[in-house]
Design a protein around this motif. Sequence first.
Motif, short mmCIF file in Angstrom:
data_model
loop_
_atom_site.label_atom_id
_atom_site.label_comp_id
_atom_site.label_asym_id
_atom_site.label_seq_id
_atom_site.Cartn_x
_atom_site.Cartn_y
_atom_site.Cartn_z
N ASN A 150 -51.37 -22.78 -153.17
CA ASN A 150 -50.14 -23.09 -152.44
C ASN A 150 -50.39 -23.36 -150.96
O ASN A 150 -49.52 -23.10 -150.11
N GLY A 151 -51.56 -23.89 -150.65
CA GLY A 151 -51.88 -24.22 -149.27
C GLY A 151 -52.29 -23.04 -148.42
O GLY A 151 -52.51 -23.21 -147.21
N SER A 152 -52.43 -21.87 -149.02
CA SER A 152 -52.78 -20.68 -148.25
C SER A 152 -54.29 -20.60 -148.04
O SER A 152 -55.05 -20.36 -148.98
N ASP A 153 -54.72 -20.80 -146.80
CA ASP A 153 -56.13 -20.72 -146.49
C ASP A 153 -56.66 -19.31 -146.71
O ASP A 153 -57.77 -19.12 -147.17
N ALA A 154 -55.82 -18.31 -146.39
CA ALA A 154 -56.23 -16.91 -146.57
C ALA A 154 -56.50 -16.61 -148.04
O ALA A 154 -57.49 -15.96 -148.38
N ASP A 155 -55.62 -17.10 -148.92
CA ASP A 155 -55.80 -16.84 -150.35
C ASP A 155 -57.01 -17.60 -150.89
O ASP A 155 -57.75 -17.09 -151.74
N ALA A 158 -60.06 -15.70 -149.77
CA ALA A 158 -60.20 -14.44 -150.51
C ALA A 158 -60.75 -14.68 -151.91
O ALA A 158 -61.45 -13.82 -152.47
N ALA A 159 -60.46 -15.85 -152.49
CA ALA A 159 -60.96 -16.21 -153.81
C ALA A 159 -62.36 -16.78 -153.76
O ALA A 159 -62.90 -17.19 -154.79
N ASP A 160 -62.95 -16.81 -152.56
CA ASP A 160 -64.31 -17.36 -152.37
C ASP A 160 -64.36 -18.81 -152.82
O ASP A 160 -65.31 -19.26 -153.47
N ASN A 161 -63.32 -19.55 -152.43
CA ASN A 161 -63.15 -20.93 -152.88
C ASN A 161 -63.71 -21.92 -151.88
O ASN A 161 -63.41 -21.87 -150.68
N ASP A 187 -65.24 -25.88 -146.22
CA ASP A 187 -65.63 -24.47 -146.15
C ASP A 187 -66.34 -24.11 -147.45
O ASP A 187 -65.83 -24.39 -148.54
N VAL A 188 -67.50 -23.49 -147.35
CA VAL A 188 -68.32 -23.18 -148.52
C VAL A 188 -68.50 -21.67 -148.66
O VAL A 188 -68.92 -20.99 -147.71
N ASN A 189 -68.17 -21.15 -149.84
CA ASN A 189 -68.36 -19.72 -150.15
C ASN A 189 -67.87 -18.83 -149.01
O ASN A 189 -68.64 -18.13 -148.35
N PRO A 190 -66.55 -18.78 -148.74
CA PRO A 190 -66.04 -18.04 -147.58
C PRO A 190 -66.35 -16.55 -147.56
O PRO A 190 -66.46 -15.97 -146.47
N VAL A 191 -66.49 -15.92 -148.72
CA VAL A 191 -66.83 -14.49 -148.71
C VAL A 191 -68.26 -14.28 -148.23
O VAL A 191 -68.53 -13.46 -147.35
N GLU A 192 -69.19 -15.04 -148.80
CA GLU A 192 -70.59 -14.93 -148.38
C GLU A 192 -70.81 -15.49 -146.98
O GLU A 192 -71.79 -15.15 -146.32
N ASN A 193 -69.86 -16.33 -146.52
CA ASN A 193 -69.97 -16.99 -145.22
C ASN A 193 -68.66 -16.83 -144.46
O ASN A 193 -67.89 -17.80 -144.31
N PRO A 194 -68.35 -15.64 -143.98
CA PRO A 194 -67.05 -15.39 -143.36
C PRO A 194 -66.87 -16.09 -142.01
O PRO A 194 -67.84 -16.44 -141.34
N ASP A 195 -65.62 -16.29 -141.66
CA ASP A 195 -65.26 -16.75 -140.33
C ASP A 195 -65.25 -15.51 -139.43
O ASP A 195 -64.36 -14.67 -139.53
N ALA A 196 -66.23 -15.40 -138.58
CA ALA A 196 -66.36 -14.23 -137.71
C ALA A 196 -66.03 -14.57 -136.27
O ALA A 196 -66.46 -13.89 -135.34
N SER A 197 -65.23 -15.63 -136.08
CA SER A 197 -64.90 -16.06 -134.72
C SER A 197 -63.80 -15.22 -134.10
O SER A 197 -63.60 -15.26 -132.88
N GLY A 198 -63.06 -14.45 -134.91
CA GLY A 198 -61.99 -13.61 -134.39
C GLY A 198 -62.36 -12.14 -134.36
O GLY A 198 -63.52 -11.76 -134.56
N ASN A 200 -61.44 -9.81 -136.47
CA ASN A 200 -61.78 -9.35 -137.81
C ASN A 200 -62.29 -10.53 -138.64
O ASN A 200 -61.78 -11.65 -138.52
N PRO A 201 -63.30 -10.29 -139.48
CA PRO A 201 -63.82 -11.39 -140.31
C PRO A 201 -62.79 -11.85 -141.32
O PRO A 201 -62.00 -11.06 -141.83
N MET A 202 -62.81 -13.13 -141.60
CA MET A 202 -61.94 -13.71 -142.61
C MET A 202 -62.80 -14.45 -143.63
O MET A 202 -63.63 -15.26 -143.24
N PRO A 203 -62.60 -14.14 -144.93
CA PRO A 203 -61.69 -13.14 -145.49
C PRO A 203 -62.22 -11.73 -145.24
O PRO A 203 -63.39 -11.55 -144.90
N PRO A 204 -61.37 -10.71 -145.41
CA PRO A 204 -61.81 -9.33 -145.17
C PRO A 204 -63.06 -8.94 -145.94
O PRO A 204 -63.91 -8.20 -145.43
N ALA A 205 -63.21 -9.43 -147.18
CA ALA A 205 -64.39 -9.10 -147.98
C ALA A 205 -65.67 -9.62 -147.35
O ALA A 205 -66.78 -9.17 -147.68
#
Length: 255
Positions: A150-155, A158-161, A187-198, A200-205
């Motif tokens: 549904n366009g949710s970047d956070a979701d 979180a799904a490592d999409n 964006d590739v494998n967001p869990v293994e490669n989190p956004d750490a620019s803020g 808290n890392p995103m996604p939290p996992a």
Amino acid sequence: MVAAWRIRRILPAVVALAAVAVVGCSGDAQPPVRPSVAIGASPGASGTPTSTAVPTGPLPSSAPGATPSFIATVATLTAADVPHTWHSGCPVAPADLRLMHLSFWGFDKRPHIGTMVVNASVTGDVMKIFSVLYQQQFPIRRMQPEDAFNGSDADSMAADNTSGFNCPAGSSGAGHSSEHALGKAIDVNPVENPDASGKNPMPPAGKDFLNRSDLRPGMAVPNGVLVKAFTAAGWVWSGPSASGPNYQHFSTNGR
């Protein structure tokens, strides 16, 4: 299958395969392959995959136990195909976007076909990049357009999409801070490669992967398979960004 993904103007496949060997699926819902422009199974002399037949079902395999050939397809889409990730204020029109089906190597060490929406101008780059990743068996967890979330970047994260285009309602059109709104970022494998620019890392996992010296499958690291595949195509990795590392993010211009 994600029911929202109805490809309405699909051209016929170039050649029908005589036989298709069935491979296991990943367990993640993926739309079937509905090819329009059939794109390569194996690189030609220029390094660009050459034209080949495209199946309408599972990936083909030439012999028992053989790895199926890399497959990519490109299809046009309409606003109805991107109801959650596009709105009238976005800097790109649906007619300038393409839906790609791409082979990828899963964490289960098996081949799969995923889907991604990108700008029409970068489909050649994307094909080359993911052909290399597939040949090198770089693992990707999941590959679906962000409309599946549904366009949710956070979701999606979180799904490592692994995903491309996203310009949801509320984004600022041409002034959007990311090339995702143009379909020129992935964006590739967001869990293994989190956004750490803020803060808290995103996604939290992704906090479990902040130690980049602890190399594990699916991670983006300097001189690694993932980073080299993108940089060879002229894309920029945001891992070493001065504004804060975003390990998952690759784009045509670093934004």
